[in-house]
Design a protein around this motif. Structure first.
Motif, mmCIF file in Angstrom:
data_model
loop_
_atom_site.group_PDB
_atom_site.id
_atom_site.type_symbol
_atom_site.label_atom_id
_atom_site.label_comp_id
_atom_site.label_asym_id
_atom_site.label_seq_id
_atom_site.Cartn_x
_atom_site.Cartn_y
_atom_site.Cartn_z
ATOM 1 N N GLY A 163 0.818 -1.201 0.000
ATOM 2 C CA GLY A 163 0.000 0.000 0.000
ATOM 3 C C GLY A 163 0.851 1.250 0.000
ATOM 4 N N THR A 164 0.184 2.396 0.071
ATOM 5 C CA THR A 164 0.892 3.684 0.057
ATOM 6 C C THR A 164 0.419 4.633 1.155
ATOM 7 O OG1 THR A 164 -0.712 4.556 -1.557
ATOM 8 C CG2 THR A 164 1.307 3.562 -2.433
ATOM 9 N N ASN A 165 -0.708 4.332 1.791
ATOM 10 C CA ASN A 165 -1.284 5.234 2.785
ATOM 11 C C ASN A 165 -0.595 5.046 4.137
ATOM 12 O OD1 ASN A 165 -2.854 6.841 4.418
ATOM 13 N ND2 ASN A 165 -4.721 5.619 4.211
ATOM 14 N N THR A 166 0.066 6.104 4.615
ATOM 15 C CA THR A 166 0.772 6.017 5.896
ATOM 16 C C THR A 166 0.126 6.895 6.968
ATOM 17 O OG1 THR A 166 2.299 7.771 5.206
ATOM 18 C CG2 THR A 166 2.970 5.495 4.783
ATOM 19 N N GLU A 167 -1.086 7.381 6.722
ATOM 20 C CA GLU A 167 -1.765 8.214 7.703
ATOM 21 C C GLU A 167 -2.328 7.350 8.834
ATOM 22 O OE1 GLU A 167 -4.728 10.539 5.820
ATOM 23 O OE2 GLU A 167 -3.321 11.622 4.533
ATOM 24 N N TYR A 168 -2.246 7.877 10.042
ATOM 25 C CA TYR A 168 -2.718 7.124 11.205
ATOM 26 C C TYR A 168 -3.077 8.110 12.311
ATOM 27 C CZ TYR A 168 -2.780 3.574 14.923
ATOM 28 O OH TYR A 168 -3.148 2.747 15.951
ATOM 29 N N ARG A 200 -16.341 1.626 13.868
ATOM 30 C CA ARG A 200 -15.324 2.598 13.472
ATOM 31 C C ARG A 200 -13.921 2.034 13.663
ATOM 32 N NH1 ARG A 200 -14.741 8.775 15.915
ATOM 33 N NH2 ARG A 200 -12.998 9.426 14.587
ATOM 34 N N CYS A 201 -13.704 1.361 14.800
ATOM 35 C CA CYS A 201 -12.395 0.743 15.050
ATOM 36 C C CYS A 201 -12.116 -0.361 14.036
ATOM 37 C CB CYS A 201 -12.345 0.166 16.466
ATOM 38 S SG CYS A 201 -12.126 1.390 17.773
ATOM 39 N N PHE A 202 -13.127 -1.185 13.803
ATOM 40 C CA PHE A 202 -12.935 -2.296 12.881
ATOM 41 C C PHE A 202 -12.634 -1.782 11.475
ATOM 42 C CE2 PHE A 202 -14.109 -6.162 10.520
ATOM 43 C CZ PHE A 202 -13.408 -7.096 11.255
ATOM 44 N N ASP A 203 -13.321 -0.735 11.064
ATOM 45 C CA ASP A 203 -13.062 -0.154 9.744
ATOM 46 C C ASP A 203 -11.657 0.432 9.674
ATOM 47 O OD1 ASP A 203 -15.613 -0.835 8.958
ATOM 48 O OD2 ASP A 203 -16.462 1.169 9.267
ATOM 49 N N MET A 204 -11.235 1.077 10.752
ATOM 50 C CA MET A 204 -9.903 1.684 10.797
ATOM 51 C C MET A 204 -8.814 0.612 10.681
ATOM 52 S SD MET A 204 -8.213 3.934 13.886
ATOM 53 C CE MET A 204 -6.571 4.636 13.745
ATOM 54 N N MET A 205 -9.016 -0.504 11.366
ATOM 55 C CA MET A 205 -7.987 -1.543 11.413
ATOM 56 C C MET A 205 -8.034 -2.503 10.229
ATOM 57 S SD MET A 205 -6.264 -0.603 13.898
ATOM 58 C CE MET A 205 -6.394 0.446 15.358
ATOM 59 N N HIS A 207 -8.847 -1.084 7.061
ATOM 60 C CA HIS A 207 -8.790 -0.191 5.897
ATOM 61 C C HIS A 207 -7.652 -0.623 4.976
ATOM 62 C CE1 HIS A 207 -9.411 3.469 3.625
ATOM 63 N NE2 HIS A 207 -8.122 3.723 3.692
ATOM 64 N N GLU A 208 -7.928 -0.755 3.703
ATOM 65 C CA GLU A 208 -6.949 -1.267 2.752
ATOM 66 C C GLU A 208 -6.068 -0.151 2.188
ATOM 67 O OE1 GLU A 208 -8.971 -3.564 -0.196
ATOM 68 O OE2 GLU A 208 -9.523 -5.156 1.218
ATOM 69 N N GLY A 209 -4.963 -0.569 1.594
ATOM 70 C CA GLY A 209 -4.054 0.373 0.954
ATOM 71 C C GLY A 209 -3.055 1.017 1.882
ATOM 72 N N THR A 210 -2.949 0.507 3.117
ATOM 73 C CA THR A 210 -2.054 1.111 4.107
ATOM 74 C C THR A 210 -0.632 0.580 3.952
ATOM 75 O OG1 THR A 210 -2.773 -0.575 5.687
ATOM 76 C CG2 THR A 210 -3.869 1.562 5.780
ATOM 77 N N ALA A 211 0.315 1.279 4.571
ATOM 78 C CA ALA A 211 1.726 0.914 4.432
ATOM 79 C C ALA A 211 2.496 1.279 5.686
ATOM 80 C CB ALA A 211 2.329 1.616 3.216
ATOM 81 N N LYS A 249 -3.683 -11.946 5.378
ATOM 82 C CA LYS A 249 -3.795 -10.928 4.342
ATOM 83 C C LYS A 249 -2.839 -9.761 4.609
ATOM 84 C CE LYS A 249 -7.136 -7.813 2.136
ATOM 85 N NZ LYS A 249 -8.557 -7.365 2.111
ATOM 86 N N LEU A 250 -2.808 -9.307 5.865
ATOM 87 C CA LEU A 250 -1.939 -8.190 6.214
ATOM 88 C C LEU A 250 -0.464 -8.558 6.067
ATOM 89 C CD1 LEU A 250 -3.812 -6.810 9.367
ATOM 90 C CD2 LEU A 250 -3.706 -5.752 7.096
#
Length: 372
Positions: A163-168, A200-205, A207-211, A249-250
């Motif tokens: 992924g490319t998203n590094t926001e947290y 909200r927590c489940f969606d956050m954890m 969320h695809e495209g993260t890095a 998957k992760l």
């Protein structure tokens, strides 16, 4: 290949003799192949013994270092120690059905005792430093991580893309962790029971495209869920089977990212912390692609003679000087405190050194499982 055994010498003589008598390239090549196989087989046990001793010595040095400076360990270092301690403890379970080296087990037993005493000694200092943070994350520091090891090797990773998203969001992430651990305090000032989560927590954890550290924190969320037995609770948000699928998957994505950090011989200094975090979190779950000999030999080179891990980059030294309490942010993106560094004695870094201990302990367990 250079042969250093009498066996290799005899076969070299045979090769020359046969080639003179028959004068055929085919026989010569066949004999050479046998020679190479004999030389390789004879040296394999020696290389394994050498690596085992290096791993044991490195883990011992790291444990002794933390023991000598327990007053300056931060929570990050304790997390690494507890993860590594869990791996060392589970070596004894693995060896119940294996004929493991007793001398190695004796050394491992000593290390686990040192780590336990070190963690207990460090707790008052951690509480004094930040009591609110200490109370919130105490469940992650109070005991070793004993997770079920399910060996698995990834195949066909060509289509897996990092992924490319590094926001947290640090505060949101902390709240999600606290809900799982049972340390979340609601607006009434009351603690919610553990294994509590929200959509909200489940969606956050998930969320695809993260890095980078964002995806490792997502994985850590599910490791905490497993560590606190939330996957075993009836009516829970996620079952053990579903949890394993999420972890797999992760870790597939994390492995592909780790490959991009590896340049064929080493990892850039600024990425070493992330590289070890990737290997630790996926390694303790049994994803054995991360347990590469070339990778662990690189980590062994990073360890200093004191037993710790450092960073000598000028910008990090500068940030140490201007940030309070010696903290050093290791990423430009806002992260929870698992992402922050504290200097220990000799310019050693608590978080990086804790990860180093966890990484080497995880590989040591894998190495013993695969060798006996």
């Amino acid at each position: 290949m250079i042969c250093r055994t009498n066996t290799c010498f005899v076969h070299t003589f045979v090769i020359r003799f046969v080639s003179r008598v028959h004068g055929t390239c085919l026989i010569n090549m066949a004999a050479l192949l046998v020679l190479l196989l004999i030389c390789c087989v004879s040296s394999t046990p020696q290389r394994k013994t050498e690596l085992l001793n290096k791993l044991l010595s490195a883990v011992e040095k790291a444990a002794d270092f933390f023991s000598s400076d327990y007053a300056n360990i931060n929570a990050d270092g304790i997390f690494g120690l507890r993860i590594g301690q869990g791996q060392l403890i589970q070596i004894f379970e693995d060896c119940n059905q294996r004929h493991c080296d007793e001398k190695a087990l004796s050394r491992i037993r000593r290390i686990t005792s040192i780590v336990e005493e070190t963690c207990k000694s460090a707790m008052p200092y951690l509480k004094q430093l930040d009591e609110k943070y200490y109370n919130r994350f105490f469940p992650l520091m109070k005991e070793p991580y004993l997770l079920k090891y399910r060996p698995h090797t990834f195949r066909n990773l060509d289509k897996v893309k990092p992924g490319t998203n590094t926001e947290y969001n640090e505060e949101d992430g902390d709240s999600c962790f606290a809900r799982i651990m049972g340390t979340y305090v609601d607006e009434k000032g009351e603690y919610l029971p553990k294994c509590n989560t929200t959509q909200r927590c489940f969606d956050m954890m998930t969320h695809e495209g993260t890095a980078e550290y964002t995806i490792t924190h997502q994985l850590f969320y599910f490791i905490i869920m497993e560590h606190t037995d939330c996957d075993k609770m009836a009516g829970g948000v996620i079952t053990a089977d579903n949890l394993r699928r999420v972890e797999q998957k992760l870790c597939k994505i994390i492995y592909k990212e780790a490959e991009t950090l590896w340049n064929g011989q080493d990892v850039f200094l600024g990425h070493q912390d992330l590289f070890m975090e990737q290997g630790v979190l996926c390694g303790i779950l049994g994803f054995e692609n991360f347990m590469r000999t070339d990778w662990v030999r690189a980590v062994l080179r990073w360890q200093t003679h004191e037993g710790c891990f450092k960073a000598k980059r000028p910008w990090q030294i500068f940030e140490e000087m201007i940030m309070p309490h010696g903290d050093v942010e290791t990423s430009k993106t806002p992260m929870r405190r698992l992402q922050r560094e504290t200097s220990m004695s000799g310019d050693c870094l608590a978080h990086k050194s804790g990860l180093g201990f966890g990484y080497l302990s995880t590989f040591l367990r894998y190495f013993i499982r695969s060798s006996y």
